[in-house]
Each structure stands twice: as structure tokens, then as C-alpha cells.
Design a protein around this motif. Structure first.
Motif, short mmCIF file in Angstrom:
data_model
loop_
_atom_site.label_atom_id
_atom_site.label_comp_id
_atom_site.label_asym_id
_atom_site.label_seq_id
_atom_site.Cartn_x
_atom_site.Cartn_y
_atom_site.Cartn_z
N VAL A 14 0.76 -1.25 0.02
CA VAL A 14 0.08 0.07 0.10
C VAL A 14 0.86 1.17 -0.04
O VAL A 14 0.64 2.05 -0.80
N ALA A 15 1.99 1.35 0.69
CA ALA A 15 2.90 2.42 0.81
C ALA A 15 3.50 2.68 -0.42
O ALA A 15 3.58 3.66 -1.04
N LEU A 17 2.34 1.69 -3.48
CA LEU A 17 1.29 2.32 -4.43
C LEU A 17 0.89 3.72 -4.26
O LEU A 17 0.88 4.57 -5.18
N ILE A 18 0.88 4.04 -2.82
CA ILE A 18 0.67 5.53 -2.60
C ILE A 18 1.93 6.38 -3.13
O ILE A 18 1.65 7.38 -3.70
N ALA A 19 3.25 5.76 -2.88
CA ALA A 19 4.19 6.52 -3.47
C ALA A 19 4.32 6.82 -4.94
O ALA A 19 4.83 7.94 -5.39
N VAL A 21 1.75 6.88 -7.10
CA VAL A 21 0.55 7.92 -7.22
C VAL A 21 1.08 9.34 -7.05
O VAL A 21 1.13 10.25 -7.98
N TRP A 22 1.50 9.44 -5.95
CA TRP A 22 2.39 10.73 -5.63
C TRP A 22 3.42 11.10 -6.40
O TRP A 22 3.50 12.35 -6.98
N SER A 25 2.10 12.05 -9.75
CA SER A 25 1.23 13.51 -9.83
C SER A 25 2.34 14.43 -9.73
O SER A 25 2.02 15.62 -10.52
#
Length: 82
Positions: A14-15, A17-19, A21-22, A25
Motif C-alpha cells: 500500500v505504501a 502504491l501511494i508513493a 501515485v504521488w 502526480s
């Protein structure tokens, strides 16, 4: 594998995947904006074609009209090998 290992793998995933996306962006926000209509290339004056573009009439792919149905063995040069 025990439950604690699965939880740790899930949190790391999850970390990551969040990284991702960030990071995506941030890359998108740094991209140059698209050109305005005034910055777009234009055709030369007095023509509606790009320089060097040749306009030709393509050969007709239509078969002549017939009274009977045309079957594959009636076609000339119907094979695909050259």
C-alpha cells in the motif's frame, strides 16, 4: 507465512502504491502546458495542405456491379502470396 508477515507485506505494498501515485502526480504537474491555438503550426498561405504533401485520388477498391453473386473462385488473383 504467518499473519504478521502478510500484514507487513500488505502495508509495504500500500505504501508503494501511494508513493507511485504521488510521484506520478508530481511528474504531471511539472509537465509543460499544451500549446495555445496561436502557437500551433499553420499551413502555408493559400493552401490547405502541408508542404510536400501530395494529394492523389486512390484507386477504387470497388468491384463492378454484377447480376449474380461473386464467389471467391470467381476472383482473379485471389491469393494473398506474391
Amino acid at each position: 507465512m504467518n499473519a504478521l508477515t502478510m500484514v507487513i507485506i500488505g502495508v509495504v505494498l500500500v505504501a508503494a502504491l501511494i508513493a507511485a501515485v504521488w510521484w506520478g502526480s508530481r511528474r504531471t504537474s511539472r509537465r509543460a502546458p499544451p500549446p495555445t491555438p496561436a502557437e500551433q503550426p499553420h499551413y502555408p498561405a493559400g493552401t490547405d495542405r502541408a508542404p510536400g504533401e501530395i494529394q492523389e485520388d486512390p484507386e477504387s477498391n470497388e468491384l463492378p456491379l454484377r447480376d449474380t453473386r461473386l464467389t471467391p473462385h470467381n476472383l482473379k488473383d485471389g491469393d494473398t502470396e506474391h
